[in-house]
Design an enzyme around this catalytic site. Structure first.
Site, PDB file in Angstrom:
ATOM      1  N   SER A 116       6.926  -6.300   0.241  1.00 29.54           N
ATOM      2  CA  SER A 116       6.574  -7.308   1.239  1.00 29.54           C
ATOM      3  C   SER A 116       7.601  -7.113   1.491  1.00 29.54           C
ATOM      4  CB  SER A 116       5.731  -8.118   0.407  1.00 29.54           C
ATOM      5  OG  SER A 116       5.689  -8.977   1.519  1.00 29.54           O
TER       6      SER A 116
ATOM      7  N   HIS B 213       3.320  -4.574   3.497  1.00 27.95           N
ATOM      8  CA  HIS B 213       2.593  -6.105   4.123  1.00 27.95           C
ATOM      9  C   HIS B 213       3.133  -6.088   5.377  1.00 27.95           C
ATOM     10  CE1 HIS B 213       1.725  -7.927   0.087  1.00 27.95           C
ATOM     11  NE2 HIS B 213       0.908  -7.049  -0.115  1.00 27.95           N
TER      12      HIS B 213
ATOM     13  N   ASP C 193       1.488  -9.742  -5.371  1.00 27.34           N
ATOM     14  CA  ASP C 193       0.170  -8.782  -4.965  1.00 27.34           C
ATOM     15  C   ASP C 193       1.190  -7.409  -5.496  1.00 27.34           C
ATOM     16  OD1 ASP C 193      -1.387  -6.940  -4.176  1.00 27.34           O
ATOM     17  OD2 ASP C 193      -0.238  -6.570  -2.288  1.00 27.34           O
TER      18      ASP C 193
END
Length: 358
Positions: A178, A205, A298
């Site tokens: 991310s 992400h 996540d």
């Protein structure tokens, strides 16, 4: 404590919108605005901002030159707020990450839609997180290095040579990342050989509109193919795959790619957890899971699933993570077997694939 933001943006409308978003958020304040990089550099020593938000395309001094000067003279966290990648210059915005910027974010536009409100909240969240990131001075580059041509084994970092005399039991590598992920992926991929013997499947992400630019940027800095996964295709050795924007990516029972438009997981679609759990169901113990820098959690549960299935698991360490959220959560679950600095992960993956000695 108030977070002081310097906004460098040549569009009066964009400046007004972004300034309003920031100033209307508790604990944030725009302490100065500049129309280009030259004005921005003059304001930094006077205003001492905690974080800088800059556009890419500006007159006199653009965002790339500005970022290079900031990191050489006044190191600060930099968030690039720019329009989605343009067809005529898809890699430029990611060159700012090479220069030291932390992340890219789409330029907000006026509106009252739910999407605009979500964009506001995400921008404020990123500013809060990135303002606390420690950055370091970078020397100016006297020239831009030539990008690595596809299908060669030369790169800016040493490439570990594959040993063809051994056959790996590992069938795939899956990676989740991310905030700070593009830089981390860049570091890993440029150190992998063109003869990499298994597919690499990634979830990064990234804001809508920037995925193709990321793929193109990475493609020009490593020896492997980089592409967006196509539904019903089988993953191929030596190819790096990303899911399409706003779609979960899974593997079916035959090992083919499948798109999934179900609800976001831990706030994300695509989700690292969804990929990791699906890949684990197919590859079982014959895979390596890697979780890189990023905020949130996540990928933590997915990495735990991989480990329980007998796969090998790696997390980026705190010292080299821009944000240590995702790796930290996985470590807390006991899902991580190897915690490593980013510049050692490629070598470790190759070791696990029996391509280099212990």
């Amino acid at each position: 404590m108030t977070i002081h933001v310097l906004l460098v943006e040549d569009s009066p409308i964009a400046t007004m919108i972004i300034k309003r978003i920031i100033d209307n958020s508790s604990g944030l304040s725009v302490v100065g605005t500049a129309k280009n990089g030259v004005e921005g550099l003059e304001l930094i020593p006077k205003l001492n901002p905690d974080i800088i938000c800059t556009d890419l395309h500006m007159p006199k001094m653009d965002g790339l030159a500005f970022t290079q000067e900031v990191m050489a003279e006044f190191p600060r966290p930099i968030l690039v707020i720019s329009a989605s990648v343009q067809e005529d210059d898809p890699q430029n915005v990611f060159k700012l990450l090479e220069a030291g910027a932390l992340e890219v974010f789409p330029k907000p536009r006026a509106g009252l839609s739910q999407e605009y409100e979500a964009l506001q909240a995400e921008l404020v969240r990123k500013i809060r997180v990135l303002s606390g990131v420690k950055v370091f001075r970078r020397k100016r580059k006297t020239h831009s290095p030539a990008p690595v041509a596809p299908k060669t084994t030369s790169s800016a970092s040493p490439v570990v040579t594959a040993k063809t005399s051994k056959t790996s039991a590992i069938k795939a590598v899956v990676i989740g990342s991310s905030t700070g992920g593009p830089q981390a992926l860049h570091t890993i991929f440029q150190s992998l050989p063109a003869a990499f013997p298994v597919p690499i499947i990634c979830v990064q992400h990234i804001s809508l509109g920037f995925l193709q630019g990321l793929v193109d940027w990475l493609k020009n800095h490593c020896s492997l193919k980089v592409e967006i996964a196509k539904e019903k295709d089988f993953p191929k050795a030596g190819v790096i795959y990303f899911p399409p924007e706003n779609q979960h990516l899974k593997l079916d029972r035959q090992g083919r790619f499948v798109y999934d438009q179900s609800l976001p997981v831990t706030g994300h679609r695509p989700s690292v957890d969804v990929l990791f759990e699906s890949a684990s169901a197919y590859y079982r113990s014959q895979m390596v899971g890697v979780l890189l820098t990023g905020m949130g959690r996540d990928g933590a549960n997915g990495l735990q699933t991989i480990r329980k299935a007998g796969g090998m698991t790696i997390a980026q360490d705190e010292a080299t993570s821009i944000v240590f959220g995702m790796p930290k959560e996985a470590i807390a679950l006991g899902a991580v077997q190897h915690t490593l600095p980013i510049d050692q992960i490629a070598s470790k993956v190759l070791t696990l694939l029996s391509l280099c000695p212990f």
